[in-house]
Design an enzyme around this catalytic site. Structure first.
Site, short mmCIF file in Angstrom:
data_model
loop_
_atom_site.label_atom_id
_atom_site.label_comp_id
_atom_site.label_asym_id
_atom_site.label_seq_id
_atom_site.Cartn_x
_atom_site.Cartn_y
_atom_site.Cartn_z
N CYS A 70 1.81 -19.23 -7.67
CA CYS A 70 0.50 -18.77 -7.85
C CYS A 70 -0.21 -19.34 -9.07
O CYS A 70 -1.50 -19.28 -8.97
CB CYS A 70 0.77 -17.16 -8.18
SG CYS A 70 2.02 -17.39 -9.66
N LYS A 73 12.67 -4.11 -6.49
CA LYS A 73 12.75 -3.98 -5.02
C LYS A 73 12.16 -5.68 -4.67
O LYS A 73 11.05 -6.08 -4.97
CB LYS A 73 11.71 -3.29 -3.98
CG LYS A 73 12.13 -3.50 -2.45
CD LYS A 73 10.84 -3.37 -1.67
CE LYS A 73 9.97 -4.22 -1.52
NZ LYS A 73 10.32 -5.47 -0.93
N PRO A 74 13.11 -6.54 -4.56
CA PRO A 74 12.98 -8.07 -4.57
C PRO A 74 12.04 -8.06 -2.85
O PRO A 74 12.11 -7.22 -1.99
CB PRO A 74 14.04 -8.71 -4.53
CG PRO A 74 15.27 -7.81 -4.14
CD PRO A 74 14.68 -6.35 -4.42
N PRO A 109 7.73 -10.84 -5.38
CA PRO A 109 7.52 -11.77 -4.29
C PRO A 109 8.74 -12.58 -3.91
O PRO A 109 9.64 -12.56 -4.61
CB PRO A 109 6.29 -12.59 -4.68
CG PRO A 109 6.59 -12.57 -6.12
CD PRO A 109 7.23 -11.39 -6.54
N SER A 164 0.60 -10.40 -3.67
CA SER A 164 -0.66 -10.69 -3.53
C SER A 164 -1.43 -9.55 -3.90
O SER A 164 -1.30 -8.47 -4.07
CB SER A 164 -0.62 -10.70 -1.75
OG SER A 164 -0.46 -9.27 -1.23
N GLU A 196 -6.72 -17.80 -1.00
CA GLU A 196 -5.35 -18.48 -1.22
C GLU A 196 -4.49 -18.87 -0.17
O GLU A 196 -4.15 -18.28 0.75
CB GLU A 196 -4.33 -17.20 -1.95
CG GLU A 196 -3.27 -17.83 -2.76
CD GLU A 196 -2.44 -16.75 -3.59
OE1 GLU A 196 -2.54 -15.58 -2.98
OE2 GLU A 196 -1.95 -16.87 -4.55
N GLU A 209 12.11 -9.12 0.72
CA GLU A 209 13.02 -8.63 1.86
C GLU A 209 13.51 -9.97 2.41
O GLU A 209 14.70 -9.83 2.92
CB GLU A 209 12.53 -7.68 3.11
CG GLU A 209 11.18 -8.09 3.68
CD GLU A 209 10.09 -7.68 2.89
OE1 GLU A 209 10.06 -7.63 1.57
OE2 GLU A 209 9.01 -7.09 3.67
#
Ligand code: NAD
Length: 490
Positions: A280, A171-172, A146, A225, A379, A174
């Protein structure tokens, strides 16, 4: 050139580009090329080619590379701190004192831990066999991270997996990819072989989805998420892939009548506003004994009003913007809807003037919140703390557990028995006593309930990234084993 595949920076040929925006100023930090399925496939192939040798490197060899990596990160700490601050809108004090040193320490920790993969002793658990355990790498790990702690999340995904002999395609998010690519570049500069750690920068729906569904990925490791976590589970179901999920949270912050109230007030402010509440584990639901409720609300409101927001490059700034205008609007939407059913004590708006260039939102305290209300249940992921009163200990624990999440929680009390009871009764992956937020490399981070499963950091994370193999040797040399009679007696 924002992809890092097979040991080098490369440009994606998808033709799609995206601007990384500094959310504090609205200025462009970088324009990135976005990976599509081709780049994901190239990264997975590079990882597959590299994993055989890497998984057979000795623990000492893997450890040596990670030690060099930790040192190189430390030497470039300020560069990482600046870039992380710009792409994510974090105050420079936070990246200098938390994100970057935490990542350096994590790397140093896993350099040591690489030499400590453990298992049960080899022994004769049956009188006629010797059993032993092999703890083996899983293979190619597809990781998705995330935007809230881009560097730390890249590190939490990569380090235990690589220390245990796996190869990773990360994959970080974007909108915050820059420190992940730099992290990979520094790792390879420190001697990590090409292909062991690859970064594909692209959107969730294209690059993320391609990674989730790639047939040659052995395991999916996801932080984000709960809704996207469900998609990860669905994608994994097709080929029964192993899954590691670190999902959302809605941490309770329980203040008993015997608590040191000043400590609790300070803890609530720091615990709810860290990273502008985009954490989180952030304190989101203060659950406060009725006898100290008003004093707690007054104390937090007073400190919230003093928090310095603004220029993220200024070491004097306490709180930065939210990560984007879209996310700011989402946070503001929760607060606007709450006006009709709860009491906004302080905050509840985006600051004007020069701050209007960025996606800032004032620290917001919402009092008189009951469990049925949206702000208690959902959240929000912003600088918003709700307060709910309670009368009995059982009621406090029931309120704390009245959520689908179970990532983190804290209890504030000077009574050791209450503290012990709280740590047992509250269902979450971590319970702090008289503090809220600190993490440490040796200890695990991870949730229960819909906050996911599996652990980051600590040697517990090796459980996620290794397969335990039982090897059993016959030690009799008998052609007809005694146990055969159970099956046939001829
Ligand atoms: P997100 O779920 O929207 O996105 C996370 C990642 O998933 C991003 O890289 C995104 O591109 C990717 N993604 C989105 N859709 C995808 C799809 N269909 N297929 C594949 N990949 C996809 O989360 P976010 O908004 O980036 O981060 C905030 C969330 O992360 C919050 O819920 C927060 O609680 C959670 N979080 C949890 C932890 C933890 O350790 N439990 C840590 C940090 C953040």
């Amino acid at each position: 050139m924002h992809q890092f595949i097979n040991g080098q920076r490369v440009t994606a040929n998808s033709g799609h580009t995206k601007r990384v925006i500094n959310p504090a100023t609205g200025e462009t930090v970088a324009e990135i090329d976005e990976a599509g399925a081709d780049e994901v496939d190239a990264a997975v192939r590079a990882a597959r080619a590299a994993v055989r040798d890497w998984s057979r490197a000795t623990p000492a060899e893997r450890s040596t590379v990670l030690h060099r990596f930790a040192q190189a990160l430390g030497e470039r700490a300020e560069e990482f701190a600046q870039l992380e601050s710009q792409q994510a809108g974090k105050p420079i004090r936070l990246t200098r004192e938390f994100d970057v040193p935490g990542t350096v320490d994590n790397t140093a920790f896993f350099a040591g831990a690489a030499r400590n993969l453990e298992g049960k002793a080899a022994a004769e658990y049956s009188p006629v066999h010797t059993s032993m355990i092999r703890r083996e790498a899983i293979g190619v790990i597809g990781s998705i991270a995330p935007w809230n702690y881009p560097l730390q999340m890249a590190a939490w995904k990569m380090l235990p997996a690589v220390a245990a002999g796996n190869a990773v395609v990360l994959k970080p998010a974007e909108i915050t990819p820059l420190t992940s690519t730099l992290f990979a570049e520094v790792a390879h500069g420190a001697g990590l072989p090409a292909g062991v750690f690859n970064v594909v920068v692209g959107s969730g729906s294209t690059a993320g989805s391609a990674l989730l569904h790639h047939p040659d990925v052995n395991m999916l490791s996801f932080t984000g998420s709960t809704s996207v976590g469900r998609k990860v589970l669905e994608a994994a179901a097709g080929t029964a892939k192993r899954v590691h999920l670190e999902l959302g949270g809605k941490a309770p912050f329980v203040v008993f009548d015997d608590a040191d109230l000043e400590a609790a007030v300070h803890g609530a402010v720091a615990g709810s506003l860290i990273n502008a509440g985009q954490d989180c584990t952030a304190a989101t639901r203060a659950i406060v004994h009725r006898s100290v409720y008003d004093a707690f609300v007054d104390g937090v409101a007073t400190l919230f009003a003093k928090v310095r927001i603004g220029d993220t490059a200024d070491p004097g700034t306490d709180m930065g913007p939210l990560v984007s205008m879209t996310h700011r609007d989402s946070v503001a939407g929760f607060v606007e809807r709450a006006r009709s059913y709860a009491r906004i004590v302080v905050g509840g708006e985006a600051p004007g003037g020069d701050h209007a260039r960025g996606s800032f939102y004032l620290p917001t305290l919402i009092a008189d919140v009951t469990p049925a209300m949206e702000v208690f249940r959902e959240e929000i992921f912003g600088p918003v703390l709700t307060v709910t009163p309670f009368d009995t200990d059982d009621e406090a624990f029931a309120l704390a557990n009245d959520t689908v999440y179970g990532l983190a929680a804290s209890v504030w009390t000077t009574d050791v028995f209450r503290a012990m009871r709280g740590t047992r009764e509250i269902q979450s992956g971590c319970v702090w006593v008289n503090d809220h937020i600190p993490i440490i490399s040796e200890m695990p981070h991870g949730g229960v309930k819909q906050s996911g499963f599996g652990k980051d950091m600590s040697t517990y994370s090796f459980e996620e990234y290794t397969a335990v193999k039982h090897v059993m040797f016959d030690i009799t040399g008998d052609r007809e084993k005694a146990w055969h009679r159970t099956v046939f007696t001829a």
